[in-house]
Design a protein around this motif. Structure first.
Motif, PDB file in Angstrom:
ATOM      1  N   VAL A 422       0.864  -1.194   0.000  1.00 57.24           N
ATOM      2  CA  VAL A 422       0.000   0.000   0.000  1.00 57.24           C
ATOM      3  C   VAL A 422       0.895   1.237   0.000  1.00 57.24           C
ATOM      4  O   VAL A 422       1.806   1.365   0.823  1.00 57.24           O
ATOM      5  CB  VAL A 422      -0.944   0.009   1.224  1.00 57.24           C
ATOM      6  N   ILE A 423       0.597   2.164  -0.957  1.00 59.20           N
ATOM      7  CA  ILE A 423       1.386   3.391  -1.095  1.00 59.20           C
ATOM      8  C   ILE A 423       0.469   4.595  -0.924  1.00 59.20           C
ATOM      9  O   ILE A 423      -0.426   4.831  -1.743  1.00 59.20           O
ATOM     10  CB  ILE A 423       2.084   3.443  -2.472  1.00 59.20           C
ATOM     11  N   GLY A 424       0.677   5.309   0.201  1.00 62.19           N
ATOM     12  CA  GLY A 424      -0.046   6.556   0.461  1.00 62.19           C
ATOM     13  C   GLY A 424       0.933   7.695   0.669  1.00 62.19           C
ATOM     14  O   GLY A 424       2.139   7.539   0.427  1.00 62.19           O
ATOM     15  N   GLY A 425       0.443   8.835   1.146  1.00 61.96           N
ATOM     16  CA  GLY A 425       1.295  10.012   1.338  1.00 61.96           C
ATOM     17  C   GLY A 425       2.429   9.762   2.305  1.00 61.96           C
ATOM     18  O   GLY A 425       3.586  10.125   2.037  1.00 61.96           O
ATOM     19  N   ASP A 426       2.136   9.084   3.455  1.00 57.54           N
ATOM     20  CA  ASP A 426       3.175   8.812   4.455  1.00 57.54           C
ATOM     21  C   ASP A 426       4.267   7.922   3.868  1.00 57.54           C
ATOM     22  O   ASP A 426       5.459   8.130   4.115  1.00 57.54           O
ATOM     23  CB  ASP A 426       2.561   8.115   5.682  1.00 57.54           C
ATOM     24  N   GLU A 427       3.812   6.913   3.103  1.00 59.29           N
ATOM     25  CA  GLU A 427       4.772   5.974   2.514  1.00 59.29           C
ATOM     26  C   GLU A 427       5.702   6.683   1.528  1.00 59.29           C
ATOM     27  O   GLU A 427       6.915   6.434   1.501  1.00 59.29           O
ATOM     28  CB  GLU A 427       4.034   4.824   1.803  1.00 59.29           C
ATOM     29  N   MET A 428       5.110   7.554   0.713  1.00 58.02           N
ATOM     30  CA  MET A 428       5.938   8.252  -0.284  1.00 58.02           C
ATOM     31  C   MET A 428       6.923   9.190   0.391  1.00 58.02           C
ATOM     32  O   MET A 428       8.061   9.342  -0.070  1.00 58.02           O
ATOM     33  CB  MET A 428       5.039   9.019  -1.259  1.00 58.02           C
ATOM     34  N   GLN A 429       6.517   9.780   1.497  1.00 60.95           N
ATOM     35  CA  GLN A 429       7.391  10.725   2.190  1.00 60.95           C
ATOM     36  C   GLN A 429       8.544  10.009   2.891  1.00 60.95           C
ATOM     37  O   GLN A 429       9.701  10.435   2.832  1.00 60.95           O
ATOM     38  CB  GLN A 429       6.573  11.518   3.226  1.00 60.95           C
ATOM     39  N   SER A 430       8.228   8.850   3.542  1.00 59.59           N
ATOM     40  CA  SER A 430       9.247   8.142   4.332  1.00 59.59           C
ATOM     41  C   SER A 430      10.055   7.153   3.500  1.00 59.59           C
ATOM     42  O   SER A 430      11.164   6.774   3.891  1.00 59.59           O
ATOM     43  CB  SER A 430       8.587   7.394   5.493  1.00 59.59           C
ATOM     44  N   GLY A 431       9.474   6.712   2.368  1.00 62.99           N
ATOM     45  CA  GLY A 431      10.123   5.660   1.574  1.00 62.99           C
ATOM     46  C   GLY A 431       9.909   4.268   2.146  1.00 62.99           C
ATOM     47  O   GLY A 431      10.433   3.286   1.619  1.00 62.99           O
ATOM     48  N   LEU A 432       9.138   4.189   3.236  1.00 62.48           N
ATOM     49  CA  LEU A 432       8.814   2.887   3.841  1.00 62.48           C
ATOM     50  C   LEU A 432       7.385   2.524   3.440  1.00 62.48           C
ATOM     51  O   LEU A 432       6.423   3.206   3.840  1.00 62.48           O
ATOM     52  CB  LEU A 432       8.948   2.944   5.361  1.00 62.48           C
ATOM     53  N   LEU A 433       7.230   1.461   2.654  1.00 64.71           N
ATOM     54  CA  LEU A 433       5.927   1.084   2.103  1.00 64.71           C
ATOM     55  C   LEU A 433       5.277   0.007   2.968  1.00 64.71           C
ATOM     56  O   LEU A 433       5.964  -0.791   3.606  1.00 64.71           O
ATOM     57  CB  LEU A 433       6.098   0.564   0.669  1.00 64.71           C
ATOM     58  N   THR A 434       3.940   0.005   3.014  1.00 64.63           N
ATOM     59  CA  THR A 434       3.217  -0.966   3.845  1.00 64.63           C
ATOM     60  C   THR A 434       3.091  -2.285   3.077  1.00 64.63           C
ATOM     61  O   THR A 434       2.379  -2.372   2.070  1.00 64.63           O
ATOM     62  CB  THR A 434       1.814  -0.441   4.214  1.00 64.63           C
ATOM     63  N   PHE A 435       3.799  -3.309   3.565  1.00 65.33           N
ATOM     64  CA  PHE A 435       3.826  -4.629   2.921  1.00 65.33           C
ATOM     65  C   PHE A 435       2.991  -5.577   3.784  1.00 65.33           C
ATOM     66  O   PHE A 435       3.249  -5.751   4.972  1.00 65.33           O
ATOM     67  CB  PHE A 435       5.281  -5.118   2.838  1.00 65.33           C
ATOM     68  N   LYS A 436       1.958  -6.180   3.177  1.00 63.75           N
ATOM     69  CA  LYS A 436       1.012  -6.972   3.971  1.00 63.75           C
ATOM     70  C   LYS A 436       0.930  -8.406   3.467  1.00 63.75           C
ATOM     71  O   LYS A 436       0.773  -8.659   2.270  1.00 63.75           O
ATOM     72  CB  LYS A 436      -0.386  -6.329   3.919  1.00 63.75           C
ATOM     73  N   ASP A 437       1.040  -9.352   4.407  1.00 61.24           N
ATOM     74  CA  ASP A 437       0.786 -10.769   4.124  1.00 61.24           C
ATOM     75  C   ASP A 437      -0.724 -10.975   4.258  1.00 61.24           C
ATOM     76  O   ASP A 437      -1.273 -10.901   5.369  1.00 61.24           O
ATOM     77  CB  ASP A 437       1.543 -11.635   5.134  1.00 61.24           C
ATOM     78  N   MET A 438      -1.409 -11.238   3.149  1.00 59.48           N
ATOM     79  CA  MET A 438      -2.869 -11.270   3.149  1.00 59.48           C
ATOM     80  C   MET A 438      -3.435 -12.465   3.929  1.00 59.48           C
ATOM     81  O   MET A 438      -4.557 -12.419   4.426  1.00 59.48           O
ATOM     82  CB  MET A 438      -3.406 -11.278   1.722  1.00 59.48           C
ATOM     83  N   ALA A 439      -2.664 -13.549   4.043  1.00 63.01           N
ATOM     84  CA  ALA A 439      -3.160 -14.734   4.762  1.00 63.01           C
ATOM     85  C   ALA A 439      -3.112 -14.511   6.274  1.00 63.01           C
ATOM     86  O   ALA A 439      -4.088 -14.772   6.980  1.00 63.01           O
ATOM     87  CB  ALA A 439      -2.342 -15.960   4.385  1.00 63.01           C
ATOM     88  N   SER A 440      -1.977 -13.997   6.775  1.00 63.11           N
ATOM     89  CA  SER A 440      -1.833 -13.813   8.234  1.00 63.11           C
ATOM     90  C   SER A 440      -2.313 -12.446   8.698  1.00 63.11           C
ATOM     91  O   SER A 440      -2.610 -12.267   9.884  1.00 63.11           O
ATOM     92  CB  SER A 440      -0.362 -13.989   8.630  1.00 63.11           C
ATOM     93  N   GLY A 441      -2.373 -11.470   7.770  1.00 61.00           N
ATOM     94  CA  GLY A 441      -2.754 -10.110   8.143  1.00 61.00           C
ATOM     95  C   GLY A 441      -1.602  -9.293   8.692  1.00 61.00           C
ATOM     96  O   GLY A 441      -1.768  -8.118   9.038  1.00 61.00           O
ATOM     97  N   VAL A 442      -0.393  -9.888   8.776  1.00 62.99           N
ATOM     98  CA  VAL A 442       0.775  -9.191   9.328  1.00 62.99           C
ATOM     99  C   VAL A 442       1.255  -8.117   8.352  1.00 62.99           C
ATOM    100  O   VAL A 442       1.414  -8.369   7.158  1.00 62.99           O
ATOM    101  CB  VAL A 442       1.921 -10.191   9.614  1.00 62.99           C
ATOM    102  N   GLN A 443       1.475  -6.885   8.875  1.00 59.87           N
ATOM    103  CA  GLN A 443       1.960  -5.767   8.056  1.00 59.87           C
ATOM    104  C   GLN A 443       3.352  -5.352   8.508  1.00 59.87           C
ATOM    105  O   GLN A 443       3.675  -5.394   9.689  1.00 59.87           O
ATOM    106  CB  GLN A 443       1.020  -4.565   8.183  1.00 59.87           C
TER     107      GLN A 443
END
Length: 457
Positions: A422-443
C-alpha cells in the motif's frame, strides 16, 4: 431482436483462471519429466484430412469422428440423385473432406511418415493437445478433452518400456500421489494362454472373463468361460494362470510352467522379466509395479507390453495406460516401424488431485503481489517498483488509481493474491511502504528494495 441465452455445446467446458492454473500445473509437471527423458514436443493440426482418420478406429470409432463441412456452397458439386436419396452417409465424403482429430496417435503416425527424412530415429515425441469425439456426454466423458501422450518409434528395445514406468513413477510422484500401482502385462503372454488350450481365436472372451475375477470369483469366471464355449478341461489347464498370486518373480515362474508348450507365451515372459531387471537397476521412488495377466486394454492394438496405472488413494478408474505396437505407420505405407507409447489421463488426474487436496496453494502462474494506491500520485510512485518486481520474475499488478483501498484489498482476496503493497502520502514521504501478508494479516514497513529482495527469493 430477442437476446440469445449463452451456452457451450454439450460435452465441452469453459475453464476458469483458477482451473487453468491447476491444469497447467499438471501439464507442466508431466512435460518437464518427458523432456528429462529426451522426449520432444510436437503439435499436429486440429483438423486432419478425413482420409487420414477414417478406417483407423473401427466402425464404432468412425461414427464418433466429427466431420467438418467443406467451405462455400458444399452441396453444389454433389450428384442430385445422391441428394434426393436423403442419405447423409452417402454424401458425407462429397461435402466433407476434413475432420477433427479423434486421438493423437493416428496424426502422430501420419506425421512420422510425412517427416521421416527429417526425423532422427528412434523418435521420442510427446504431445499435449485436445481431441474430439462425438460421444454421448456424461459425467467424466466429454466431446472435447485433452490427451497427454508420449511415444518412441523406431526402437524395439525394452529399455523404452522400463523408462515409461520410470516416467509414470516420477511424474505422478511429483504431482503428490503417494500410493499408485503401475500394472504391466504382455500381449504375447495372453496369446500363449489362449494357445495352450487351442483357443487362439477366443483370446478376448478369455481375458474379459479373467478380468472379472475380483468381482465374481473363480466360480463366476468358470461359469462365464463355459458360456463362451470353453470346456472344463480348458479351465483346468489355465486355472493356475487365473489364480496367479505371489510376487512378480513368483508369478513369472508360475507362468513359465503353465506356458511351457507356448513359444510366444515364453517370449512374453522373457520380455516382462527384462523390463523388471531394468527397474531393479533404477528402483522406483513411489509406485508399485505389478504383473497383472488380466490386463488386456487395447488388445487388438497392442503387440507386446501393456500398461495401466491406478491410484489407490481415490476411487477412480485408470489414470494412465499404453503399450507396444508393431506397425504404427504401416497404415500410411511405412512398414515395420515398431513403437511403444503411454498416455496420462489428465482430467482424471485433476479430479484425484482435487479430491486429495494436492494442488499447491500458490504457484508462479498467479499474481503474487498487488500494489495499491490512494491517488494518481501514488500510482506514479509505484511504477518503478512494479517494473523492478516484474524484472525479477515476480508476477505483479498495479491497481489503477481512483478506487478505495478496501476495494483494492477485496480484489487481492478474491484473486488469492498473497501479498499487497500500500502506497499513500506517508509511505511516499518516508520511503517505507506498507507490505502486507494477506493470509496472516501481518503488516511491515519495508523499502522498495527490501520488498523486491523478499519476493525475488
Amino acid at each position: 431482436m430477442a437476446s440469445i441465452k449463452p451456452s457451450v455445446p454439450k460435452g465441452t467446458r469453459d475453464f476458469s483462471p483458477v482451473e487453468m492454473v491447476k491444469r497447467n500445473y499438471i501439464f507442466d509437471t508431466i512435460k518437464s519429466v518427458f523432456r528429462k527423458y529426451g522426449y520432444q514436443q510436437i503439435e499436429t493440426p486440429t483438423m486432419e484430412n478425413s482420409s487420414t482418420l477414417l478406417g483407423k478406429y473401427g466402425e464404432e470409432g468412425d461414427k464418433l469422428i466429427f466431420k467438418v463441412l467443406n467451405s462455400g456452397d458444399y452441396l453444389a458439386k454433389v450428384n442430385p440423385e445422391k441428394l434426393a436419396a436423403l442419405n447423409s452417409n452417402a454424401v458425407a465424403s462429397d461435402i466433407s473432406e476434413k475432420a477433427l482429430r479423434y486421438d493423437l496417435t493416428v496424426p502422430f503416425a501420419r506425421y512420422v511418415v510425412m517427416h521421416q527424412n527429417e526425423i532422427t530415429f528412434p523418435f521420442k515425441r510427446f504431445q499435449v493437445q485436445p481431441v474430439w469425439r462425438a460421444d454421448r456426454p456424461q459425467r467424466g466423458r466429454y466431446r472435447e478433452f485433452y490427451q497427454c501422450d508420449a511415444d518412441v518409434v523406431g526402437s524395439d528395445s525394452l529399455l523404452n518400456e522400463a523408462e515409461f514406468i520410470l516416467i509414470y513413477d516420477e511424474a505422478l510422484g511429483k504431482l503428490g500421489l503417494k500410493d499408485f500401482t503401475i500394472k504391466i502385462n504382455n500381449r504375447k503372454i495372453l496369446t500363449g494362454i489362449a494357445q495352450i488350450i487351442d483357443k487362439a481365436d477366443n483370446i478376448i472372451d478369455l481375458t474379459v472373463a479373467i478380468d472379472k475375477l475380483d468381482k465374481i470369483g473363480l466360480d463366476g469366471v468358470t461359469k462365464e468361460l463355459i458360456e463362451r464355449g470353453f470346456t472344463e478341461a480348458d479351465i483346468e489347464k489355465i486355472k493356475p494362470v487365473i489364480l496367479l498370486q505371489g510376487t512378480n518373480t513368483q508369478k513369472l515362474q508360475s507362468l513359465r510352467e503353465a506356458l511351457a508348450q507356448s513359444q510366444i507365451g515364453l517370449k512374453g515372459c522373457d520380455e516382462i522379466e527384462t523390463v523388471f531387471k531394468y527397474i531393479e537397476s533404477c528402483p522406483l521412488q513411489t509406485a508399485t509395479l505389478e504383473l497383472d495377466i488380466t490386463l488386456a486394454r487395447g488388445l487388438n492394438y497392442y503387440t507386446g507390453a501393456i500398461f495401466e496405472v491406478k491410484t489407490n488413494e481415490a476411487a477412480m478408474g485408470s489414470i494412465g495406460g499404453g503399450g507396444r505396437y508393431d506397425d504404427l505407420t504401416g497404415m500410411f505405407g511405412l512398414k515395420g516401424l515398431t513403437g511403444v507409447g503411454i498416455s496420462f489421463g489428465a482430467d482424471r488426474i485433476y479430479d484425484v488431485l482435487e479430491e486429495l487436496n494436492l494442488f499447491p496453494t500458490t504457484t508462479n502462474q498467479s499474481t503474487q503481489v498487488l500494489i495499491c494506491n490512494f491517488d494518481k500520485e501514488g500510482e506514479t510512485y509505484a511504477l518503478p517498483l512494479l517494473q523492478q518486481l516484474r524484472r525479477n520474475n515476480v508476477n505483479t499488478e498495479l491497481y489503477p488509481a481512483g478506487a478505495k483501498i478496501k476495494k483494492q484489498l477485496d480484489y487481492a482476496n478474491n484473486k488469492n493474491i498473497p501479498y499487497t503493497v500500500v502506497i499513500g502520502g506517508d509511505e511516499m514521504q518516508s520511503g517505507l511502504l506498507t507490505f502486507k501478508d494477506m493470509a496472516s494479516g501481518v503488516q511491515e514497513k519495508l523499502t522498495a528494495e527490501e520488498i523486491v529482495g523478499r519476493m525475488a527469493r
